[in-house]
Design a protein around this motif. Structure first.
Motif, mmCIF file in Angstrom:
data_model
loop_
_atom_site.group_PDB
_atom_site.id
_atom_site.type_symbol
_atom_site.label_atom_id
_atom_site.label_comp_id
_atom_site.label_asym_id
_atom_site.label_seq_id
_atom_site.Cartn_x
_atom_site.Cartn_y
_atom_site.Cartn_z
ATOM 1 N N GLU A 25 1.629 -8.521 15.258
ATOM 2 C CA GLU A 25 0.992 -7.947 14.293
ATOM 3 C C GLU A 25 1.826 -6.276 13.338
ATOM 4 O OE1 GLU A 25 -2.722 -4.845 14.263
ATOM 5 O OE2 GLU A 25 -2.583 -5.466 15.854
ATOM 6 N N VAL A 26 1.531 -6.441 12.460
ATOM 7 C CA VAL A 26 2.530 -5.358 11.400
ATOM 8 C C VAL A 26 2.074 -4.632 11.542
ATOM 9 C CG1 VAL A 26 3.922 -5.161 9.552
ATOM 10 C CG2 VAL A 26 3.882 -7.262 10.510
ATOM 11 N N ILE A 27 2.510 -2.819 12.159
ATOM 12 C CA ILE A 27 1.696 -1.874 12.009
ATOM 13 C C ILE A 27 2.065 -1.664 10.570
ATOM 14 C CG2 ILE A 27 1.380 0.377 12.444
ATOM 15 C CD1 ILE A 27 0.067 -1.756 14.265
ATOM 16 N N SER A 28 1.381 -1.871 9.067
ATOM 17 C CA SER A 28 2.285 -0.876 8.218
ATOM 18 C C SER A 28 0.959 -0.887 7.071
ATOM 19 C CB SER A 28 2.890 -1.901 7.255
ATOM 20 O OG SER A 28 2.794 -1.997 5.869
ATOM 21 N N PRO A 29 0.386 0.727 7.425
ATOM 22 C CA PRO A 29 -0.787 1.454 6.903
ATOM 23 C C PRO A 29 -0.324 1.830 4.953
ATOM 24 C CG PRO A 29 0.057 3.325 8.046
ATOM 25 C CD PRO A 29 1.107 1.375 8.402
ATOM 26 N N LEU A 30 1.836 1.647 4.790
ATOM 27 C CA LEU A 30 1.852 1.722 3.425
ATOM 28 C C LEU A 30 1.659 0.656 2.211
ATOM 29 C CD1 LEU A 30 4.169 4.137 1.760
ATOM 30 C CD2 LEU A 30 5.556 3.377 2.848
ATOM 31 N N THR A 31 1.466 0.655 1.509
ATOM 32 C CA THR A 31 1.609 -0.221 0.266
ATOM 33 C C THR A 31 3.304 0.145 -0.641
ATOM 34 O OG1 THR A 31 -0.999 -0.594 0.355
ATOM 35 C CG2 THR A 31 0.445 -1.080 -1.163
ATOM 36 N N ILE A 94 10.354 -6.623 7.174
ATOM 37 C CA ILE A 94 9.452 -8.089 7.338
ATOM 38 C C ILE A 94 9.558 -8.697 6.562
ATOM 39 C CG2 ILE A 94 7.726 -6.051 6.396
ATOM 40 C CD1 ILE A 94 7.213 -8.977 9.221
ATOM 41 N N GLU A 95 9.931 -7.734 5.160
ATOM 42 C CA GLU A 95 9.077 -7.857 3.401
ATOM 43 C C GLU A 95 10.548 -8.805 2.866
ATOM 44 O OE1 GLU A 95 6.419 -8.666 2.069
ATOM 45 O OE2 GLU A 95 5.379 -7.668 3.363
ATOM 46 N N ARG A 96 10.769 -9.594 1.868
ATOM 47 C CA ARG A 96 11.335 -10.353 1.362
ATOM 48 C C ARG A 96 11.211 -9.675 0.226
ATOM 49 N NH1 ARG A 96 13.961 -15.217 2.807
ATOM 50 N NH2 ARG A 96 12.351 -15.599 3.626
ATOM 51 N N MET A 97 12.140 -8.507 0.200
ATOM 52 C CA MET A 97 11.980 -8.302 -1.333
ATOM 53 C C MET A 97 13.287 -7.993 -1.932
ATOM 54 S SD MET A 97 11.037 -4.306 -0.140
ATOM 55 C CE MET A 97 9.170 -4.876 0.674
ATOM 56 N N GLN A 98 14.421 -7.840 -0.999
ATOM 57 C CA GLN A 98 15.902 -7.679 -1.574
ATOM 58 C C GLN A 98 16.350 -8.754 -3.343
ATOM 59 O OE1 GLN A 98 15.031 -9.134 1.965
ATOM 60 N NE2 GLN A 98 14.921 -6.786 2.449
ATOM 61 N N THR A 368 6.868 13.048 -0.368
ATOM 62 C CA THR A 368 6.058 12.888 0.610
ATOM 63 C C THR A 368 4.732 12.533 -0.087
ATOM 64 O OG1 THR A 368 7.270 14.253 2.020
ATOM 65 C CG2 THR A 368 4.677 14.399 2.379
ATOM 66 N N VAL A 369 4.271 12.618 -1.033
ATOM 67 C CA VAL A 369 3.519 12.818 -1.943
ATOM 68 C C VAL A 369 3.146 11.400 -1.646
ATOM 69 C CG1 VAL A 369 1.644 12.843 -4.023
ATOM 70 C CG2 VAL A 369 2.613 15.345 -2.794
ATOM 71 N N ARG A 370 4.238 10.469 -2.780
ATOM 72 C CA ARG A 370 4.459 9.121 -2.666
ATOM 73 C C ARG A 370 3.979 7.981 -1.705
ATOM 74 N NH1 ARG A 370 2.112 6.989 -6.870
ATOM 75 N NH2 ARG A 370 3.127 8.619 -7.711
ATOM 76 N N THR A 371 4.460 8.493 -0.772
ATOM 77 C CA THR A 371 3.747 8.164 0.312
ATOM 78 C C THR A 371 3.321 7.527 0.919
ATOM 79 O OG1 THR A 371 6.497 8.662 1.004
ATOM 80 C CG2 THR A 371 4.504 7.849 3.268
ATOM 81 N N ILE A 372 2.465 8.964 0.625
ATOM 82 C CA ILE A 372 0.961 9.435 0.964
ATOM 83 C C ILE A 372 -0.109 8.795 0.159
ATOM 84 C CG2 ILE A 372 -1.011 10.758 1.429
ATOM 85 C CD1 ILE A 372 0.835 13.223 2.292
ATOM 86 N N VAL A 373 0.239 8.661 -1.115
ATOM 87 C CA VAL A 373 -0.427 7.765 -2.331
ATOM 88 C C VAL A 373 -1.105 6.477 -1.780
ATOM 89 C CG1 VAL A 373 -0.163 7.223 -4.868
ATOM 90 C CG2 VAL A 373 -0.064 9.332 -3.648
ATOM 91 N N GLY A 374 1.018 5.951 -1.057
ATOM 92 C CA GLY A 374 1.186 4.507 -0.851
ATOM 93 C C GLY A 374 -0.064 3.974 0.096
ATOM 94 N N CYS A 375 -0.340 4.664 1.264
ATOM 95 C CA CYS A 375 -1.287 4.588 2.346
ATOM 96 C C CYS A 375 -2.771 4.962 1.603
ATOM 97 C CB CYS A 375 -0.804 5.726 3.261
ATOM 98 S SG CYS A 375 0.165 5.476 3.742
#
Length: 493
Positions: A25-31, A94-98, A368-375
């Protein structure tokens, strides 16, 4: 010499309930979005500017083998390969985004590797493989009970006398405390705004109407079980009290969203105060740890408060030397929560290199706001769990309307009214944070850019729509922070 901050392991902390994460399982509330990538780049520039180096630790020579855990788009790993031309750099995520190697210089790409995998599982590397391991801002992806095993795994793949560098932050929800702290699921005090029009406020009239409609509904449907912690038999009398003394929600009160953020962290078993517990977990695997005082960034004032200070000629800023922010020293045995609050930033006198905390705060808040918006969707799930039984809807009006009229298109939707309330809370919070970020004001002050011609931005309409008493009297005077950042350098024996 053992510089570990704890000689006695805190058995109570280590025996807390476990996350019980499923295998794989991957823990990631952030998009992860491009906006977050942009702020990753800004973070990189901020830290390297303060440290005048790619790392907090001052190496005698470039490390030969390097691992960047949670490398994201690979910015730091690419920079390391460029600067340390004899080093092998591995980026793990975890992501292939490089970026593809064919878009990089051959002198860089031939010494760079991208590896995909789950940080929470056993790392796919050999024992004693790396001289240096780096991990930055992974607190949103690591359950608290898994930190000891992850750090032990990092110690395994480090060579003797290898170095681990961690930069982490507390998982804060930025907002100014209000004098009302009734944030239980049955609370009727909540910010309210429109999903169609962000320059809206909640009135006592509209609040009265919404409660009246709910009471009428209850006369024909007794399915509501609780209200303000009471049984359904006491609901009418409770509502009568609300009707006699209706109190409109405060658009600047974001405690419902803040409570949902905390619930989301709890659900994922993420530590909101990671900087307080991380020294203990580090000490389990590393005998020597160095760190610096936490860098705590104050929440910027809103435009009304800033204007008031300017009028009173009482504007002041903390002047600090960026070179002193990340000065490392052996971690004290004193718990970080009891650290001297006066040691959070180094004050300096006037000089060419000085910068002010206020000039940085807006970008840290935006980060910080942008991180929370991603969640946002993860926060919505927590909001729904908390308030799905709350029978107190809030109806809004625009500032152009008469106080007694309520727009029919702004009434809660018949499908999921709670989502409407969540969106209204969310727009209020975003407008408040955008106002505090004050990027337009910074551009005028720093770059002498003129205000764009045309319709004012939504956040300014929202701020101007607030009742004067809300704008000036609802805020708590206690200090709040929008970011709390700290780095740790750990040495393997």
């Amino acid at each position: 010499m053992n510089d570990s901050p704890h000689t006695n392991i805190d058995v109570d902390l280590l025996s807390l309930p476990k996350c019980k994460r499923l295998p794989g399982e991957v823990i990631s509330p952030l998009t992860y979005t491009n906006d977050i990538v942009d702020f990753d780049h800004w973070d990189h520039m901020f830290i390297t500017n303060c440290c005048r180096s790619l790392t907090l630790h001052d190496f005698d020579g470039p490390p030969s083998t390097i691992l960047d855990l949670g490398c994201g788009r690979g910015l730091w790993a690419i920079e390391a390969a460029k600067q340390w031309q004899g080093s092998i750099v591995v980026g793990f995520d975890i992501e292939r985004m490089q970026p593809a190697f064919n878009v990089l210089e051959k002198s860089v790409s031939r010494r760079l590797r991208w590896v995909q995998g789950n940080l929470l599982e056993q790392l796919p590397f050999s024992t004693n493989q790396f001289d240096f391991v780096r991990m930055v801002r992974m607190g949103l992806h690591i359950p608290e009970d898994e930190w000891p095993s992850i750090l032990a795994e990092i110690a395994r793949i480090l060579k003797p006398h290898g170095v681990l560098e961690i930069i982490e932050e507390d998982l804060l929800f930025p907002c100014q405390s209000t004098r009302s702290h009734d944030v239980t699921p049955s609370s009727g005090q909540c910010s309210g705004s429109s999903t169609q029009s962000s320059n809206t406020v909640v009135t006592a009239t509209s609040y009265h109407e919404s409660v009246s409609s709910l009471k009428a509904k209850d006369d024909t449907n007794s399915s509501l079980d609780t209200f303000s912690g009471t049984s359904s038999t006491s609901l009418p009398s409770t509502l009568d009290t609300k009707l006699k003394h209706p109190k409109p929600p405060d658009p600047q009160d974001h405690t419902r969203l803040q409570r949902a953020w905390e619930e989301m962290l709890y659900n994922y078993f993420l530590s909101p105060q990671l900087l307080s517990v991380l020294p203990l977990y580090l000490s389990l695997s590393f005998p020597s740890i160095r760190s610096h005082p936490p860098l705590q960034i104050p929440l910027p004032l809103d435009s009304s408060a800033r204007q008031q200070l300017i009028t009173q000629h009482s504007v002041s800023t903390i002047q600090i030397d960026p070179a002193t922010l990340f000065e490392l020293r052996a971690l004290s045995a004193q718990p970080s929560s009891e650290a001297d609050p006066g040691a959070r930033a180094s004050v300096m006198t006037a000089g060419d290199s000085e910068q002010t905390m206020s000039s940085w705060a807006c970008m840290h808040l935006a980060r910080t706001v942008r991180t929370i918006v991603g969640c946002k969707e993860s926060i919505w799930s927590a909001y729904e769990r908390l308030y799905s039984e709350d029978p107190t809807p809030r109806v809004v009006r625009t500032t152009q309307q008469k106080p007694t009229s309520v727009r029919s298109d702004l009434r809660p939707s018949p499908t999921n009214p709670l989502r409407d309330y969540f969106e209204r809370d969310w727009i209020n919070w975003e407008n408040d944070m955008t106002d505090r970020t004050s990027l337009r004001g910074r551009m005028r002050a720093e770059l002498t850019w003129n205000e764009p011609v045309g319709k004012p931005p939504d956040w300014r309409l929202w701020r101007n729509s607030l009742p004067q008493e809300n704008a000036s009297s609802s805020q708590d005077e206690s200090a709040e922070y929008c970011r709390s950042l700290r780095g740790f350098v750990c040495f393997k024996s």
